[in-house]
Scaffold this active site. Structure first.
Site, short mmCIF file in Angstrom:
data_model
loop_
_atom_site.label_atom_id
_atom_site.label_comp_id
_atom_site.label_asym_id
_atom_site.label_seq_id
_atom_site.Cartn_x
_atom_site.Cartn_y
_atom_site.Cartn_z
N HIS A 16 0.85 -1.19 0.00
CA HIS A 16 0.00 0.00 0.00
C HIS A 16 0.88 1.23 0.00
CE1 HIS A 16 -2.99 2.99 1.35
NE2 HIS A 16 -3.88 2.16 0.86
N GLU A 22 -7.64 -4.56 -0.57
CA GLU A 22 -8.16 -5.16 -1.79
C GLU A 22 -8.29 -6.68 -1.68
OE1 GLU A 22 -5.15 -3.73 -4.31
OE2 GLU A 22 -5.97 -1.70 -4.44
#
Length: 363
Positions: free
Chosen positions: A247, A306
């Site tokens: 991320h 995700e």
């Protein structure tokens, strides 16, 4: 020093959310995500984020009633979904329908915008399959109605709780690309509909909101638990990114990943999810974390939102091509809150650029 990605550039002050990438913590209006997601519905987090941003306060009960009425109102626009619109990807078709709504800064505009993606996405998905759209039921909660409009039947309690957990988890997340786009447009006084349309346009880019679907593509390609380690190693050898890991902000595990993993547990316990898919995902997660630590010891790559978004939305029967649109359903409340905060307290956003092109030749 110029920074084309604007990392560490402070562009706004906000009371809405705080992302601590070093500690792996997300705070929304003073409430930590782990506490919020354990009990809050979509209506609860909407009241929390919009408090003080509109002309009148609303309780969660009031919002549920008004939002149900707004879903019924915006459903009338579904009839304009012609063949050309339905040939678009779901998020683009949804955006086109939202563009039919009037602009404004008031509560009615905000309610229509909260309702619109929740109504339009299920309708588009059904129409693209040749099925009749299901009209909203105003008496239901937002999450329950979304699932009912998607499937044509009332969802289970566990399914509603799982979708609520997802919508709460992704309701706001600092000054990400789509939220920044929303604030830029809001700073021009263009209106909330314009801000939300700009945000959706930013969200659909694969570097922002388009990654959950490919997580399932990766799981399909891995195939079996036994194949996980070898497949992931081959993917890294080919220079490919492992979907659902790493991320831009978090240097540790994304707290939203744990929230969504926990939200899946009641579906697993009641047999409302493909257990083989869950076991495969767990094997891929373990193998990926091990190989990333081995191959990239200097880069903090952990599970991000995700990965479990893909598993949760798949369990709720959303097709993977619609995942970005579902994200927009939850994030719209954050976009609206940021747009109002910018309009109420900020100035026109007008950064400078530095010209590095050729200079005119001297006469």
């Amino acid at each position: 020093m110029k920074n084309n990605g604007l990392e560490d550039v402070i562009a706004a002050e906000t009371r809405l959310s705080d992302v601590d990438g070093e500690a792996g913590r997300l705070v929304i209006r003073g409430v930590s995500l782990d506490l919020l997601v354990s009990h809050a519905t979509f209506e609860d987090v909407a009241v929390l984020l919009l408090d003080g941003m509109l002309e009148q306060p609303l309780s969660a009960t009031d919002l549920k009633t008004r939002l149900g009425e707004a879903r019924a109102e915006v459903f009338s626009h579904v009839v304009s979904a012609d063949e050309a619109l339905l040939n678009l990807p779901p998020v683009d078709a949804m955006r086109a329908l939202i563009a039919r709504l009037p602009d404004g800064e008031d509560l009615e505009t905000a309610l229509r915008l909260l309702a619109a993606p929740a109504v339009f996405l299920p309708a588009v998905l059904r129409l693209q399959k040749g099925e009749t759209p299901v009209a909203p039921k105003p008496s239901l909660s937002q999450s329950a109605d979304i699932l009912a409009m998607l499937s044509g039947s009332l969802p289970t309690r566990e399914q509603v709780a799982a979708l609520d957990a997802y919508l709460v988890t992704i309701s706001d997340h600092g000054l990400n690309a789509s939220t920044f786009a929303s604030r830029v447009v809001a700073s021009t006084k263009a209106g909330l509909t314009s801000s939300v349309l700009a945000a959706i346009s930013a969200l659909k880019g694969p570097l922002h909101g388009g990654a959950p679907g490919p997580v399932l593509d990766m799981l399909d390609a891995v195939g079996t638990q036994e194949n996980a380690k070898a497949w992931l190693a081959d993917a890294l050898d080919r220079g490919e990114r492992l979907m659902g890991f790493g991320h831009r902000i978090y240097r540790v595990r994304d707290p939203r990943a744990d929230a969504l993993k926990h939200a899946l547990e009641p579906l697993v316990a009641t047999g409302q999810v493909d257990l083989d898919r869950i076991r495969l995902a767990e094997a891929v997660e373990q193998a990926a974390l091990a190989i990333l630590r081995e191959r990239k010891p200097d880069r903090p790559l952990d599970v991000n939102v995700e990965f479990y978004t893909a598993l949760l939305l798949d369990a709720l029967k959303f097709p993977r091509e619609a995942f970005t649109g579902v994200f927009a359903i939850g994030r719209t409340v954050g976009w609206i809150a940021h747009a109002r905060e910018q309009a109420l307290e900020g100035r026109l956003i007008r950064p400078r650029s530095v010209y590095v092109g050729p200079l005119p030749q001297a006469a």
